[in-house]
Scaffold this motif. Structure first.
Motif, PDB file in Angstrom:
ATOM      1  N   HIS A 207     -66.765 117.922  17.654  1.00  0.00           N
ATOM      2  CA  HIS A 207     -65.524 117.441  18.265  1.00  0.00           C
ATOM      3  C   HIS A 207     -64.992 118.395  19.335  1.00  0.00           C
ATOM      4  CE1 HIS A 207     -65.444 114.172  15.527  1.00  0.00           C
ATOM      5  NE2 HIS A 207     -65.107 114.870  14.461  1.00  0.00           N
ATOM      6  N   VAL A 208     -65.167 119.683  19.119  1.00  0.00           N
ATOM      7  CA  VAL A 208     -64.614 120.665  20.052  1.00  0.00           C
ATOM      8  C   VAL A 208     -65.497 120.849  21.282  1.00  0.00           C
ATOM      9  CG1 VAL A 208     -64.037 123.116  20.352  1.00  0.00           C
ATOM     10  CG2 VAL A 208     -63.328 121.905  18.276  1.00  0.00           C
ATOM     11  N   ALA A 209     -66.817 120.925  21.071  1.00  0.00           N
ATOM     12  CA  ALA A 209     -67.704 121.276  22.193  1.00  0.00           C
ATOM     13  C   ALA A 209     -68.990 120.477  22.257  1.00  0.00           C
ATOM     14  CB  ALA A 209     -68.034 122.765  22.135  1.00  0.00           C
ATOM     15  N   GLY A 210     -69.246 119.601  21.287  1.00  0.00           N
ATOM     16  CA  GLY A 210     -70.459 118.797  21.301  1.00  0.00           C
ATOM     17  C   GLY A 210     -71.641 119.500  20.659  1.00  0.00           C
ATOM     18  N   TRP A 211     -72.738 118.753  20.561  1.00  0.00           N
ATOM     19  CA  TRP A 211     -74.004 119.294  20.048  1.00  0.00           C
ATOM     20  C   TRP A 211     -75.036 119.205  21.163  1.00  0.00           C
ATOM     21  CZ3 TRP A 211     -75.683 117.734  14.422  1.00  0.00           C
ATOM     22  CH2 TRP A 211     -74.681 118.086  13.514  1.00  0.00           C
ATOM     23  N   PRO A 212     -75.047 120.127  22.092  1.00  0.00           N
ATOM     24  CA  PRO A 212     -75.918 120.008  23.254  1.00  0.00           C
ATOM     25  C   PRO A 212     -77.363 120.430  22.990  1.00  0.00           C
ATOM     26  CG  PRO A 212     -74.675 122.018  23.406  1.00  0.00           C
ATOM     27  CD  PRO A 212     -74.185 121.312  22.161  1.00  0.00           C
ATOM     28  N   ILE A 213     -78.242 119.976  23.877  1.00  0.00           N
ATOM     29  CA  ILE A 213     -79.626 120.443  23.897  1.00  0.00           C
ATOM     30  C   ILE A 213     -79.856 121.128  25.243  1.00  0.00           C
ATOM     31  CG2 ILE A 213     -80.465 118.670  22.315  1.00  0.00           C
ATOM     32  CD1 ILE A 213     -81.540 117.156  24.770  1.00  0.00           C
ATOM     33  N   ARG A 307     -80.060 105.463  18.556  1.00  0.00           N
ATOM     34  CA  ARG A 307     -80.951 105.620  19.707  1.00  0.00           C
ATOM     35  C   ARG A 307     -80.306 106.458  20.809  1.00  0.00           C
ATOM     36  NH1 ARG A 307     -83.515  99.451  20.179  1.00  0.00           N
ATOM     37  NH2 ARG A 307     -83.873  99.188  17.922  1.00  0.00           N
ATOM     38  N   SER A 308     -78.992 106.651  20.699  1.00  0.00           N
ATOM     39  CA  SER A 308     -78.261 107.442  21.699  1.00  0.00           C
ATOM     40  C   SER A 308     -77.706 108.729  21.111  1.00  0.00           C
ATOM     41  CB  SER A 308     -77.107 106.606  22.272  1.00  0.00           C
ATOM     42  OG  SER A 308     -77.580 105.425  22.864  1.00  0.00           O
ATOM     43  N   ALA A 309     -78.225 109.154  19.962  1.00  0.00           N
ATOM     44  CA  ALA A 309     -77.761 110.381  19.298  1.00  0.00           C
ATOM     45  C   ALA A 309     -78.785 111.491  19.469  1.00  0.00           C
ATOM     46  CB  ALA A 309     -77.516 110.125  17.813  1.00  0.00           C
ATOM     47  N   GLY A 310     -78.316 112.673  19.800  1.00  0.00           N
ATOM     48  CA  GLY A 310     -79.226 113.800  19.951  1.00  0.00           C
ATOM     49  C   GLY A 310     -79.856 114.206  18.636  1.00  0.00           C
ATOM     50  N   THR A 311     -79.078 114.141  17.556  1.00  0.00           N
ATOM     51  CA  THR A 311     -79.534 114.494  16.217  1.00  0.00           C
ATOM     52  C   THR A 311     -79.315 113.309  15.293  1.00  0.00           C
ATOM     53  OG1 THR A 311     -78.969 116.830  16.550  1.00  0.00           O
ATOM     54  CG2 THR A 311     -79.216 116.080  14.270  1.00  0.00           C
ATOM     55  N   VAL A 312     -80.293 113.049  14.434  1.00  0.00           N
ATOM     56  CA  VAL A 312     -80.165 111.975  13.452  1.00  0.00           C
ATOM     57  C   VAL A 312     -80.483 112.547  12.072  1.00  0.00           C
ATOM     58  CG1 VAL A 312     -80.887 109.659  12.767  1.00  0.00           C
ATOM     59  CG2 VAL A 312     -80.907 110.293  15.197  1.00  0.00           C
ATOM     60  N   HIS A 313     -79.589 112.321  11.123  1.00  0.00           N
ATOM     61  CA  HIS A 313     -79.795 112.756   9.743  1.00  0.00           C
ATOM     62  C   HIS A 313     -80.303 111.571   8.922  1.00  0.00           C
ATOM     63  CE1 HIS A 313     -76.415 115.897  10.515  1.00  0.00           C
ATOM     64  NE2 HIS A 313     -77.584 116.370  10.864  1.00  0.00           N
ATOM     65  N   LEU A 314     -81.458 111.727   8.315  1.00  0.00           N
ATOM     66  CA  LEU A 314     -82.065 110.646   7.546  1.00  0.00           C
ATOM     67  C   LEU A 314     -82.011 110.998   6.065  1.00  0.00           C
ATOM     68  CD1 LEU A 314     -85.211 110.119   9.812  1.00  0.00           C
ATOM     69  CD2 LEU A 314     -83.007 108.948   9.937  1.00  0.00           C
ATOM     70  N   GLY A 315     -81.316 110.170   5.295  1.00  0.00           N
ATOM     71  CA  GLY A 315     -81.216 110.450   3.869  1.00  0.00           C
ATOM     72  C   GLY A 315     -80.432 109.395   3.126  1.00  0.00           C
ATOM     73  N   ASN A 316     -79.907 108.398   3.879  1.00  0.00           N
ATOM     74  CA  ASN A 316     -79.161 107.300   3.282  1.00  0.00           C
ATOM     75  C   ASN A 316     -77.858 107.821   2.658  1.00  0.00           C
ATOM     76  OD1 ASN A 316     -79.137 104.434   2.979  1.00  0.00           O
ATOM     77  ND2 ASN A 316     -79.623 104.657   0.819  1.00  0.00           N
ATOM     78  N   THR A 317     -77.611 107.571   1.408  1.00  0.00           N
ATOM     79  CA  THR A 317     -76.311 107.853   0.797  1.00  0.00           C
ATOM     80  C   THR A 317     -76.148 109.320   0.406  1.00  0.00           C
ATOM     81  OG1 THR A 317     -77.125 107.390  -1.425  1.00  0.00           O
ATOM     82  CG2 THR A 317     -76.228 105.528  -0.151  1.00  0.00           C
ATOM     83  N   LEU A 318     -74.898 109.693   0.189  1.00  0.00           N
ATOM     84  CA  LEU A 318     -74.607 111.036  -0.306  1.00  0.00           C
ATOM     85  C   LEU A 318     -75.345 111.304  -1.607  1.00  0.00           C
ATOM     86  CD1 LEU A 318     -71.357 112.991  -0.510  1.00  0.00           C
ATOM     87  CD2 LEU A 318     -72.475 112.401  -2.655  1.00  0.00           C
ATOM     88  N   GLU A 319     -75.350 110.324  -2.482  1.00  0.00           N
ATOM     89  CA  GLU A 319     -75.980 110.505  -3.797  1.00  0.00           C
ATOM     90  C   GLU A 319     -77.472 110.784  -3.654  1.00  0.00           C
ATOM     91  OE1 GLU A 319     -72.136 108.700  -4.226  1.00  0.00           O
ATOM     92  OE2 GLU A 319     -73.851 108.073  -3.006  1.00  0.00           O
ATOM     93  N   GLU A 320     -78.137 110.076  -2.740  1.00  0.00           N
ATOM     94  CA  GLU A 320     -79.574 110.273  -2.549  1.00  0.00           C
ATOM     95  C   GLU A 320     -79.864 111.651  -1.965  1.00  0.00           C
ATOM     96  OE1 GLU A 320     -83.106 108.250   0.112  1.00  0.00           O
ATOM     97  OE2 GLU A 320     -81.669 106.894  -0.866  1.00  0.00           O
ATOM     98  N   ILE A 321     -79.052 112.063  -0.997  1.00  0.00           N
ATOM     99  CA  ILE A 321     -79.243 113.386  -0.382  1.00  0.00           C
ATOM    100  C   ILE A 321     -78.974 114.490  -1.406  1.00  0.00           C
ATOM    101  CG2 ILE A 321     -78.354 114.987   1.349  1.00  0.00           C
ATOM    102  CD1 ILE A 321     -77.753 112.533   3.105  1.00  0.00           C
ATOM    103  N   ALA A 322     -77.896 114.352  -2.147  1.00  0.00           N
ATOM    104  CA  ALA A 322     -77.542 115.379  -3.131  1.00  0.00           C
ATOM    105  C   ALA A 322     -78.633 115.531  -4.187  1.00  0.00           C
ATOM    106  CB  ALA A 322     -76.211 115.031  -3.794  1.00  0.00           C
TER     107      ALA A 322
END
Length: 478
Positions: A207-213, A307-322
């Motif tokens: 939010h403050v400065a972005g996630w640049p590449i 498709r327009s995101a620099g980073t994508v987190h793959l893991g579905n739900t919080l419960e599955e990731i945890a």
């Protein structure tokens, strides 16, 4: 021609090694920066790992902390050719039903996309985003003596609890999943205390400065730092792997951008027995298994925003990731792992031949694991982007053993320089008012194994150099 004696030597040319070397050189000292590889950069390197013309970031790829770092900001690295690219969306978190949680630059826009959790997200994140700029010097250093105690206390109340606990503030799977993907960057079970700190910092950074590449890849950051260091009169020697202090030319102080295990191996004879014993007890965390792909087309995510995101987190739900992160921390391996994915060529056409693309991903694995996670990672990408596998032209993989062989700081594949839990968040590598000092007056540690820990920000190196300047050269800097 190399000098025969220096004021300071810095071993390791990662972001912290460069930060230490530049900070010392700025004070008019003679500084030699030594790198074991033929190329500078540490975790900031870009190579054609798959096919000619396809440029892949070997280690770090996305740099939210670089744009927040007070040290990096002070250098104005754009004058040395660094160009940062900001994707349309900082990060995205897709779900099986084709929806996705999106981290945008705007707090309000991000909250709006979370439906019924809009107000909860605004209440949670707005104060953090408001206060983060003034809190950064405290948050990115050792044992802060806060200038803004109330703001820091408010941040701490949100940062200290576990990510699972904080997730109870949200009701929708969108908000809970987006939060889990952020907090899982902590590389530890989401039920651990302080895992919320990582999620808070990354969300607020977006939010403050972005996630640049960096345009052209992470090597561009290293090249800009090197240009700045050389412009100050510093010296760099590459292809020089330091295994013993006896290899080094004379210097008043040596700063090591290495982990405690390596410091003991290199300089153990100069360290006190009690200090070495504490270093030996330093704990390393989970490792990573990494893949780079050369692709014939962009990744066809079901959720359009991904498709327009620099980073994508793959893991579905919080419960599955945890559950997956807990299993991995216990030495087991989930076959539906949490995957961090970057797709730089969507935003930077210098990364691949015309019409082609690159992608970068990793999952967490038990420290030292040699298990091949290629199928598990590619299945996770295919799960959220049907047709992905058909686009693969070539791939390059690295298990934990290969990661450590490439960068000795990644002990057992641990890219954070040691587990960053409640017990090692501010006691890296030992409990000390000056964690950068060692038991030997002429040796300092400046790696991510010191506060504030992992990330491309250079603040560990800056603070270590600041300590050395004060202790050895009687120079105080702010």
């Amino acid at each position: 021609m190399q000098k025969t004696e220096y004021d300071a030597i810095v071993v390791g040319s990662g972001p912290n090694g460069f930060a230490a070397a530049i900070t010392l050189q700025q004070q008019g000292l003679s500084v030699l920066l030594i790198e074991g590889k033929k190329e500078i950069g540490g975790g900031m390197r870009t190579q054609a790992l798959t096919l000619p013309g396809f440029l892949h970031d070997v280690c770090s790829a996305v740099h939210p902390m670089a744009v927040l770092s007070p040290f990096f900001k002070s250098l104005s690295l754009e004058q040395y050719g660094l160009e940062l690219i900001h994707p349309k969306h900082a990060a995205a978190h897709p779900f099986d039903d084709g929806t996705a949680g999106i981290l945008d630059r705007s707090v309000e826009e991000t909250a709006k996309g979370l439906g019924k959790d809009e107000e909860a997200y605004l209440n949670f994140m707005s104060p953090v985003v408001r206060d983060l700029p003034k809190l950064l010097p405290d948050l990115l250093g050792p044992f802060p003596i806060p200038k803004y105690p109330l703001a820091l206390a408010e941040f701490g109340l949100k940062a200290i609890p576990s990510a699972v606990y904080v997730a109870n503030k949200f009701k929708t799977k969108l908000a809970r999943g987006l939060w889990a993907g952020m907090a899982a960057h902590a590389i530890q079970p989401l039920g651990n205390l302080t895992t919320s700190a990582i999620g808070l910092m990354l969300m607020a950074a977006g939010h403050v400065a972005g996630w640049p590449i960096p345009k052209g890849g992470s090597q561009s950051v290293a090249n800009a730092l090197a240009a700045g260091f050389l412009a100050l009169g510093g010296e760099i020697q590459t292809d020089f792997l330091v295994k013993s202090l006896n290899q080094l030319p004379p210097a008043r102080v040596v700063l090591f951008d290495v982990t405690p295990k390596q410091l003991v191996e290199i300089a153990g004879e100069k360290l006190s027995a009690s200090y070495k014993n504490r270093l030996v007890k330093y704990r390393y965390g989970m490792g990573v298994f990494k893949i780079d792909w050369a692709l014939s087309a962009p990744i066809p995510f079901k959720a359009e925003a991904c498709r327009s995101a620099g980073t994508v987190h793959l893991g579905n739900t919080l419960e599955e990731i945890a559950e997956g992160e807990k299993m991995t921390s216990e030495g087991k391996q989930s076959q539906k792992p949490y995957v961090l994915l970057s797709q730089p060529s969507v935003f930077d056409d210098s990364r691949a031949p015309e019409g082609k693309h690159t992608a970068w991903a990793y999952c967490h694995v038990p420290n030292g694991s040699k298990e091949d996670m290629t199928a598990a990672i590619e299945n996770q990408v295919e799960r959220f982007a049907p047709g992905f596998k058909d686009l693969i032209i070539a791939r390059s993989t690295m298990n934990t053993e290969q990661m450590e062989a490439y960068n000795p700081n990644y002990i057992g594949g641990d890219i954070n320089g040691g587990v960053q839990d409640i017990f090692q968040l501010y006691t890296r590598p030992v409990l000390s008012l000056s964690p950068y000092r060692t038991s030997d007056a002429g040796i300092y540690l400046c790696s991510s194994s010191t506060p504030p820990g992992g990330g491309v920000h250079g603040m560990c190196g800056y603070h270590a150099a600041k300590s050395a300047l004060k202790d050895i050269f009687k120079i105080s800097i702010s």
